[in-house]
Design a protein around this motif. Structure first.
Motif, PDB file in Angstrom:
ATOM      1  N   ALA A 144      34.223   7.884  98.019  1.00  0.00           N
ATOM      2  CA  ALA A 144      33.298   7.277  98.981  1.00  0.00           C
ATOM      3  C   ALA A 144      33.929   6.124  99.760  1.00  0.00           C
ATOM      4  N   GLY A 145      35.216   5.898  99.568  1.00  0.00           N
ATOM      5  CA  GLY A 145      35.883   4.816 100.269  1.00  0.00           C
ATOM      6  C   GLY A 145      35.824   3.488  99.560  1.00  0.00           C
ATOM      7  N   GLY A 146      35.258   3.444  98.363  1.00  0.00           N
ATOM      8  CA  GLY A 146      35.240   2.217  97.571  1.00  0.00           C
ATOM      9  C   GLY A 146      36.414   2.165  96.609  1.00  0.00           C
ATOM     10  N   LEU A 147      36.362   1.207  95.692  1.00  0.00           N
ATOM     11  CA  LEU A 147      37.429   1.028  94.715  1.00  0.00           C
ATOM     12  C   LEU A 147      36.870   1.125  93.306  1.00  0.00           C
ATOM     13  N   ASN A 148      37.599   1.792  92.444  1.00  0.00           N
ATOM     14  CA  ASN A 148      37.250   1.880  91.030  1.00  0.00           C
ATOM     15  C   ASN A 148      38.259   1.098  90.204  1.00  0.00           C
ATOM     16  N   TRP A 149      37.745   0.198  89.343  1.00  0.00           N
ATOM     17  CA  TRP A 149      38.609  -0.530  88.424  1.00  0.00           C
ATOM     18  C   TRP A 149      39.208   0.426  87.406  1.00  0.00           C
ATOM     19  N   VAL A 150      40.522   0.259  87.114  1.00  0.00           N
ATOM     20  CA  VAL A 150      41.201   1.113  86.141  1.00  0.00           C
ATOM     21  C   VAL A 150      41.550   0.332  84.886  1.00  0.00           C
ATOM     22  N   ASN A 151      42.174  -0.846  85.041  1.00  0.00           N
ATOM     23  CA  ASN A 151      42.553  -1.645  83.884  1.00  0.00           C
ATOM     24  C   ASN A 151      42.969  -3.030  84.363  1.00  0.00           C
ATOM     25  N   SER A 152      43.305  -3.904  83.419  1.00  0.00           N
ATOM     26  CA  SER A 152      43.694  -5.281  83.748  1.00  0.00           C
ATOM     27  C   SER A 152      44.865  -5.717  82.886  1.00  0.00           C
ATOM     28  N   ALA A 153      45.582  -6.725  83.372  1.00  0.00           N
ATOM     29  CA  ALA A 153      46.614  -7.413  82.601  1.00  0.00           C
ATOM     30  C   ALA A 153      46.326  -8.902  82.681  1.00  0.00           C
TER      31      ALA A 153
END
Length: 216
Positions: free
Chosen positions: A144-153
């Motif tokens: 949809a043109g948005g962003l999905n969080w995958v992971n963090s450091a």
């Protein structure tokens, strides 16, 4: 005691040196979540941790280790949960869909682990001093043109960070410095639509994704 679900609803017992009282308990078996972890050949599956989180806020409920054949089981109260496998390993962490656990339990879940790549760099302030405790968030675009969080450091005392293993994709990366610092996207922009993206393939270690944060 006597069968209350929480400490707030429990009753107390008063004991004296000449008096004995009994507190009887009736235990019931909690429903269970069961499944299998799969991983590339050569992986010691018995070292893979499986974690159960509350779906609402991702607070940890319980954890276990997979057996040598990859099977696992976790008991929990009925509710809504998310399951993960592979945290702390060199493989990409797998997450389940949201699970609705009822008294009948859940079986047949599959959590496949795979090799990935990493993104690394440094976090500094305007005086080139390393900044510790800064979150680095990794996102991919959705349909949809948005962003999905995958992971963090998290940056260490020397300002360096390395991502967990990430699946192959093209990543948007943000340093999260709130409330004391700015939270720029790579490469030094305030908005993701102007960010420089990072293509990542299996076994890659893309280094030099550095951030300079300004104080608020």
């Amino acid at each position: 005691w006597p069968g209350a679900a929480s400490l707030d609803d429990a009753l107390t017992l008063s004991l004296t040196g000449t008096e004995q009282k009994t507190a009887d308990f009736s235990l019931s078996l909690l429903p269970v979540v069961m499944g299998h972890v799969t991983a590339p050949a050569g992986t010691d599956l018995s070292e893979i941790v499986v974690v159960l989180y509350e779906a609402a806020d991702y607070s940890e409920v319980s954890y276990t280790f997979a057996a040598a054949d990859g099977s696992f089981s976790i008991h929990a109260q009925p509710g809504s949960y998310v399951l993960s496998a592979g945290e702390g390993s060199e493989l990409v962490v797998a997450f389940s869909e949201e699970l609705q656990l009822d008294t009948g339990g859940i079986s047949g879940l599959s959590l496949p682990l795979e090799h990935g790549g990493t993104i690394s760099g440094y976090v500094l302030n305007g005086q080139q001093t390393p900044l510790a405790g800064i979150y680095i968030d990794f996102y991919v675009s959705d349909d949809a043109g948005g962003l999905n969080w995958v992971n963090s450091a998290l940056s260490d005392d020397g300002g360096s960070y390395t991502s967990p293993a990430l699946p192959p994709d093209t990543y948007y990366v943000q340093a999260y410095g709130e409330p004391d610092y700015s939270s720029p996207w790579y490469l030094n922009t305030d908005y993701p639509e102007y960010a420089e993206t990072i293509p990542l393939t299996v076994y890659d270690d893309v280094a030099g994704v550095n951030f300079q944060l300004a104080p608020k």
